[in-house]
Each structure stands twice: as C-alpha cells, then as structure tokens.
Design a protein around this motif. Structure first.
Motif, PDB file in Angstrom:
ATOM      1  N   ASN A  61       0.833  -1.189   0.000  1.00 29.28           N
ATOM      2  CA  ASN A  61       0.000   0.000   0.000  1.00 29.28           C
ATOM      3  C   ASN A  61       0.873   1.246   0.000  1.00 29.28           C
ATOM      4  N   ALA A  62       2.070   1.138  -0.562  1.00 29.14           N
ATOM      5  CA  ALA A  62       3.031   2.243  -0.552  1.00 29.14           C
ATOM      6  C   ALA A  62       3.785   2.272  -1.877  1.00 29.14           C
ATOM      7  N   THR A 108      -1.504  -4.449  -5.284  1.00 25.88           N
ATOM      8  CA  THR A 108      -0.955  -3.146  -4.942  1.00 25.88           C
ATOM      9  C   THR A 108      -2.104  -2.187  -4.698  1.00 25.88           C
ATOM     10  N   SER A 127      -1.240   1.241  -4.168  1.00 27.04           N
ATOM     11  CA  SER A 127      -0.628   2.565  -4.289  1.00 27.04           C
ATOM     12  C   SER A 127       0.210   2.622  -5.562  1.00 27.04           C
ATOM     13  N   SER A 128       1.403   3.238  -5.489  1.00 27.94           N
ATOM     14  CA  SER A 128       2.245   3.377  -6.681  1.00 27.94           C
ATOM     15  C   SER A 128       3.239   2.237  -6.839  1.00 27.94           C
ATOM     16  N   SER A 170      -4.157  -4.614  -9.183  1.00 26.81           N
ATOM     17  CA  SER A 170      -3.929  -3.248  -8.717  1.00 26.81           C
ATOM     18  C   SER A 170      -5.302  -2.647  -8.422  1.00 26.81           C
ATOM     19  N   THR A 209      -5.050   3.377  -7.871  1.00 25.50           N
ATOM     20  CA  THR A 209      -3.609   3.125  -7.821  1.00 25.50           C
ATOM     21  C   THR A 209      -2.937   3.429  -9.151  1.00 25.50           C
TER      22      THR A 209
END
Length: 190
Positions: free
Chosen positions: A14-15, A41, A43-44, A69, A73
C-alpha cells in the motif's frame, strides 16, 4: 504439506515499494472452498508475481489465485505463471489478473503439458469459472492470457476472458482500460 481451513495467503503493498512475489513448488496443489492466494498493490508500488510450479496436478475448486492493482492506484499488477501437467478449475474458481487503476494488469501464463479444464460456474457467483486478465473501473491496460497445452475443455459457463469492464454476478461494470490479448494453443483439441 500446507493445509489451512480458514487461511488466506496475501502479499501486497500500500506504498511506493513493490510487493513481494509468491512462489509455490509442489507435486500437487488443491485449493478449494474460498481459498485465496493473492498479491496486490494499493498505491504506486507494483504488485508481486505468483509462480506455481506444480509437477503433476492443480485443482482450483471455488478458490482464486489473484494478482491486481486496486482502484485509484498507479502501480502495475503482478503476473501469474502456472507450470503443470493438468489444470482443473471448477465451481467459479479462477486464475485472475486485474487492474482497477491506472497501472497495467498482469499477464496470465498457463503451461499445462496435458490438459486445461474449465468447468461449471456456480449460479449467481461473483465471477464465472475461468481465466481472466481484466481492466475494470480504471484506465490501465489489461494483461494478456497465454495458454499452452494439448487439450482444452470448457463447459458449464466457464470462460477465458480479457475484458474492458466486466459482467459480474453483481451486475455490469461498463468501463475499463484497453483489454489485452487471449492466446490459446492446444495441440490436440479445444
């Protein structure tokens, strides 16, 4: 032997960092009754890959192997690579890569030296039995599906699909990014 009645294996991020990968090596793999093996994922960072090296037989019955994803995101989904002799997916089980965000969906690669059987979707299930690499809700491109085997059997509402948007048991999602390709090579029969 790894057995869990209520277990779920998930690797994710999550980061900005990337998620880890999951690799299983075994002669036989059975997943059933809601079991989930997933990397995602939120985030990025990029989602991890799932690699299944199963020398004899994979049975996914009402269970899921998923990379994805999530909505909002920018990270890419991981890939799923399955190497086995025989693959059976039944009762709305599935191998899924997806993107709900701006990142690309992962690729789904199945190498089954003997057969792939996709059988019998459950009525009113969220998804049918099958192989999927979808782009839903977001703008990211869906991954590719590549199946190589001798024989493919699909029946009872089972699918191999790579969609922009989706028709789920809960209703129609009418938008998503571009879909990828579906390539099925069966040397004996489909």
């Amino acid at each position: 032997d790894l057995a869990s009645i209520e277990g779920v294996t998930i690797a994710g991020t999550n980061a900005a960092g990337n998620a880890g990968n999951i690799t299983l090596e075994t002669p036989e793999l059975t997943m059933q009754n809601g079991a989930v093996l997933a990397t995602t994922t939120g985030s990025s960072g990029n989602g991890g890959d799932i690699t299944l090296n199963v020398s004899e037989f994979v049975d996914i019955n009402g269970a899921l192997v998923v990379t994805g994803s999530l909505q909002g995101t920018t990270g890419n989904s991981g890939n799923i690579i399955l190497n086995t002799q025989r693959l059976l997916i039944d009762r709305s089980g599935g191998l899924n890569t997806f993107t709900f965000g701006a990142g690309s969906g992962g690729n789904l690669q199945v190498n089954a030296s003997e057969s792939v059987q996709l059988l019998d979707s459950v009525l009113n299930a969220v998804q049918p039995t099958g192989l999927f690499a979808n782009s839903i809700f977001g703008t990211g491109r869906g991954g590719n599906i590549d199946v190589r085997t001798q024989r493919v059997v699909m029946r009872g509402g089972a699918q191999a699909g790579n969609q922009s948007g989706a028709l789920l048991g809960t209703g129609l999602v009418s938008f998503g990014g571009p879909g990828g390709n579906v390539n099925i090579t069966a040397t004996e029969s489909i």
